[in-house]
Design a protein around this motif. Structure first.
Motif, mmCIF file in Angstrom:
data_model
loop_
_atom_site.group_PDB
_atom_site.id
_atom_site.type_symbol
_atom_site.label_atom_id
_atom_site.label_comp_id
_atom_site.label_asym_id
_atom_site.label_seq_id
_atom_site.Cartn_x
_atom_site.Cartn_y
_atom_site.Cartn_z
ATOM 1 N N ARG A 287 0.790 -1.215 -0.022
ATOM 2 C CA ARG A 287 -0.116 0.037 0.035
ATOM 3 C C ARG A 287 0.771 1.221 -0.183
ATOM 4 O O ARG A 287 0.681 2.344 -0.846
ATOM 5 N N ALA A 288 1.998 1.178 0.855
ATOM 6 C CA ALA A 288 2.653 2.472 0.906
ATOM 7 C C ALA A 288 3.591 2.711 -0.564
ATOM 8 O O ALA A 288 3.620 3.716 -0.950
ATOM 9 N N ALA A 289 3.946 1.349 -1.254
ATOM 10 C CA ALA A 289 4.570 1.523 -2.646
ATOM 11 C C ALA A 289 3.838 2.025 -3.619
ATOM 12 O O ALA A 289 4.039 2.810 -4.317
ATOM 13 N N ALA A 290 2.572 1.465 -3.514
ATOM 14 C CA ALA A 290 1.333 1.856 -4.449
ATOM 15 C C ALA A 290 1.191 3.417 -4.424
ATOM 16 O O ALA A 290 1.025 4.037 -5.407
ATOM 17 N N THR A 291 1.061 3.837 -3.180
ATOM 18 C CA THR A 291 0.841 5.094 -2.856
ATOM 19 C C THR A 291 1.926 6.176 -3.290
ATOM 20 O O THR A 291 1.655 7.296 -4.174
ATOM 21 N N LEU A 292 3.155 5.752 -3.319
ATOM 22 C CA LEU A 292 4.146 6.521 -3.707
ATOM 23 C C LEU A 292 4.285 6.541 -5.193
ATOM 24 O O LEU A 292 4.362 7.447 -5.989
ATOM 25 N N VAL A 293 4.136 5.246 -5.819
ATOM 26 C CA VAL A 293 4.029 5.090 -7.353
ATOM 27 C C VAL A 293 2.746 5.805 -8.092
ATOM 28 O O VAL A 293 3.019 6.506 -8.972
ATOM 29 N N TYR A 294 1.700 5.684 -7.193
ATOM 30 C CA TYR A 294 0.458 6.690 -7.599
ATOM 31 C C TYR A 294 1.057 8.170 -8.132
ATOM 32 O O TYR A 294 0.839 9.039 -8.929
ATOM 33 N N LYS A 295 1.675 8.862 -7.063
ATOM 34 C CA LYS A 295 2.173 10.198 -7.103
ATOM 35 C C LYS A 295 3.114 10.422 -8.147
ATOM 36 O O LYS A 295 3.130 11.519 -8.881
ATOM 37 N N GLU B 118 10.113 15.880 7.005
ATOM 38 C CA GLU B 118 10.574 14.501 7.667
ATOM 39 C C GLU B 118 9.348 13.640 7.911
ATOM 40 O O GLU B 118 9.751 12.551 8.328
ATOM 41 N N ARG B 119 8.271 14.037 7.846
ATOM 42 C CA ARG B 119 7.007 13.126 8.284
ATOM 43 C C ARG B 119 7.156 11.964 7.250
ATOM 44 O O ARG B 119 7.558 11.907 6.092
ATOM 45 N N GLU B 120 6.743 10.577 7.799
ATOM 46 C CA GLU B 120 6.783 9.467 7.049
ATOM 47 C C GLU B 120 5.767 9.561 5.656
ATOM 48 O O GLU B 120 6.150 9.232 4.738
ATOM 49 N N ASP B 121 4.701 10.439 5.904
ATOM 50 C CA ASP B 121 3.624 10.459 4.980
ATOM 51 C C ASP B 121 3.779 11.758 4.205
ATOM 52 O O ASP B 121 2.722 12.275 3.629
ATOM 53 N N ALA B 122 4.916 12.429 4.359
ATOM 54 C CA ALA B 122 5.261 13.700 3.978
ATOM 55 C C ALA B 122 4.867 13.788 2.294
ATOM 56 O O ALA B 122 5.171 12.730 1.518
ATOM 57 N N GLU B 123 4.706 14.836 1.703
ATOM 58 C CA GLU B 123 4.295 15.082 -0.023
ATOM 59 C C GLU B 123 5.786 14.548 -0.658
ATOM 60 O O GLU B 123 6.795 15.135 -0.111
ATOM 61 N N LEU B 124 5.366 13.728 -1.769
ATOM 62 C CA LEU B 124 6.479 13.694 -2.597
ATOM 63 C C LEU B 124 6.771 14.584 -3.896
ATOM 64 O O LEU B 124 5.860 15.079 -4.289
#
Length: 584
Positions: A201-209, A237-243
């Motif tokens: 889920r984390a990987a797919a969210t990053l790839v989506y962006k 520095e947040r784990e879910d910060a914008e890419l």
């Protein structure tokens, strides 16, 4: 610490040229995280003029490209109009004496700077040496750097790093580029704490962006050509910060049906098979999709799909070996994730998914957490009556206030507008980086009748591009509390006051509005702001803070679409002129 320009490490680099190439965007010498040492001559940059001609037979080319015509020159994005070369002395505008250096390479450095007019405004400054020591060329001329800025400033997307302005210093053979400050480091650096890969889920969210950013680029005729984990950085520095996507030093502008490129450039581990050809071979925007496939593979497993210390063997593997999922990390990965990687890393470019197709892949649709779950865009709008009120206020605003609100949005650090950014992303159902009329109306129906929603859309679309761009949405949706803050007003005023004399002059307004507004109308605008020959900061602040009468609102509502379209068009043209041209 990591910088937003790749792994610009603070410790000594093994090779100055390598550090320069990897982090400052200098051509002819790119290398990615973990790749074996690469001499500048190993990655060839071919002269387009010396390459072979366009293939005569295009019928065999069936890659379903997302490339579209770049912005019509009459419909430039608002941010593109504002990013310009600042002709003043850098030290007059920014405090660089106490600048904290994030990283340094042979051809430049990246540091944190503050604006002298407001020390709370913090930016990243990328300083690039145009010529190396003793006249040695590091690969980028001043023209190439200008082209890189020209491309990046035209891109207005939540996942693309923003450029604000730049300074040229011929005396010291340097260019200084002022960018948004991202403190979270590069995605490749965070892989050190995910050595066996991210969860799906984390990987797919990053790839989506990543896909959304590159779809927007392709839709605007831009091919990045150096997508890699090093070139995606975190806002904080947040784990879910914008890419954010950075480094457009290798980017190329192409056109639909004519997107052939010839230069064999890139970072070895991310280069597609056709980029490893022994001779000049035409390729297209699908090279970006191969690179995203590599990124996805690495995010899922922590390993590169093709790797060998020997460059010739690595080339052979990329060109001939199938994508394998043999390591233990892949035992926990779903078939959909593996299929996604395979569909992007097709040896035959014609068989690769485009960005829009990749966004529709089941793995992205089911796993990415950007838009999935929570409220629908319509429900979000219904729960944010304050944002709806702001959109109406923007639509009814007079020309001067509307332009100022977009300037404030442009100059506000993106992290301060994360709630509006999240809403924009939810409304942007096809992840194109813009809102179509259909997407906007779909979110607004329930709050407005359909025709009212369409009318509101047209009034917010200030440059008449038939879509609401990211900066337009932020400017329209920002609260009056944010836009009325003194630092925000000062930033907007300084951007509109181009000569920096403390007055937005009649000439500066005419440069924006052009021949479509008479001298009398310009004089009336200044008079209504309380000025005589121009608008000073106190008058500008009053203009932004005052409440319009019902008659003023009605008049502004009727004329907003025409006047603001004129303003943006003229502002775009003005920003592209040299100082000498403006004086003529």
């Amino acid at each position: 610490p990591d910088s937003q320009l790749g792994r610009l490490a603070s410790q000594p680099c093994p090779s100055p040229l390598r550090a320069c190439a990897q982090h400052m965007g200098c051509k002819n010498s790119k290398e990615g995280y973990g790749d074996s040492t690469l001499d500048a001559s190993d990655v060839k940059v071919l002269d387009k003029e010396n390459g072979p001609g366009t293939p005569k037979d295009k019928s065999a080319h069936t890659y379903d490209s997302d490339i579209q015509t770049r912005h019509n020159t009459q419909h430039k994005s608002f941010s593109e109009a504002l990013v310009h070369r600042n002709m003043k002395n850098l030290h007059e505008i920014y405090d660089v004496d106490e600048a904290h250096v994030l990283g340094r390479g042979a051809c430049g450095s990246v540091c944190v700077v503050r604006k002298r007019a407001n020390l709370d405004e913090v930016f990243a400054m990328k300083t690039v040496a145009v010529d190396g020591p003793g006249g040695m060329s590091l690969g980028q001329s001043i023209e190439e750097l200008r082209k890189e800025i020209e491309i990046q400033r035209s891109l207005d997307h939540p996942n693309i790093a923003r450029i604000f302005e730049y300074f040229e210093d011929p005396q010291h053979s340097q260019m200084h580029i002022i960018m948004e400050l991202c403190r979270g480091g590069a995605l490749v650096s965070r892989m050190k704490t995910h050595r066996n890969g991210y969860g799906e889920r984390a990987a797919a969210t990053l790839v989506y962006k990543m896909l959304s950013a590159i779809l927007y680029c392709h839709n605007n005729g831009v091919v990045h050509r150096d997508l890699k984990l090093d070139n995606f950085i975190y806002e904080d520095e947040r784990e879910d910060a914008e890419l954010k996507l950075i480094d457009f030093g290798f980017a190329a502008e192409v056109a639909p049906g004519n997107e052939w490129m010839w230069e064999q450039i890139g970072t070895p581990s991310y280069m597609s098979p056709e980029l490893w050809a022994d001779f000049s071979k035409a390729y297209d925007s699908s090279v970006d999709m191969w690179a995203i496939g590599v990124c996805a593979y690495m995010l899922l497993s922590g390993k590169r799909p093709f790797h060998h210390q020997d460059r010739k063997e690595k080339k052979r593997m990329i060109q001939n070996d199938p994508v394998r999922f043999s390591s233990a990390e892949w035992d926990r990965i779903t078939p959909h994730a593996k299929d996604f990687c395979l569909q992007l890393m097709q040896k035959d470019p014609k068989k690769r998914l485009s960005a829009s197709q990749a966004l529709a892949h089941p793995w992205i649709k089911n796993m990415a957490g950007v838009r999935g779950g929570g409220n629908t865009p319509r429900e979000e709008i219904q729960q944010h009556s304050d944002i709806v009120a702001n959109l109406e206020e923007f639509a009814k605003a007079d020309n001067m206030r509307k332009v100022a609100m977009e300037v404030i949005a442009f100059s506000t650090p993106p992290a301060k507008l994360d709630e509006l950014r999240d809403l924009f992303v939810k409304m942007d159902e096809n992840a194109s980086g813009t809102l179509s009329e259909a997407e906007f109306v779909k979110a607004m129906v329930g709050t407005y009748h359909e025709e009212e929603a369409k009318r509101l859309f047209r009034l917010i679309d200030v440059n008449d591009s038939k879509e609401i761009e990211y900066m337009e949405f932020l400017g329209a949706a920002m609260s009056k509390r944010t836009t009325s803050m003194k630092p925000s007003l000062m930033s907007a005023f300084s951007i509109l006051d181009r000569d920096g004399n403390g007055i937005i002059s009649k000439e500066e307004l005419l440069a924006i509005l052009g021949d479509d507004c008479t001298d009398e109308e310009i004089n009336d605008m200044i008079k209504q702001s309380g000025g005589t020959t121009g608008i000073n900061f106190e008058q500008f602040k009053h203009l932004m803070l005052r409440d319009m009468s019902s008659m003023q609102r009605a008049k502004a509502w009727q004329s907003a679409s025409r006047i603001t379209a004129i303003a943006q068009s003229r502002l775009s043209s003005s920003s592209m002129q040299s100082p000498s041209e403006k004086k003529q």
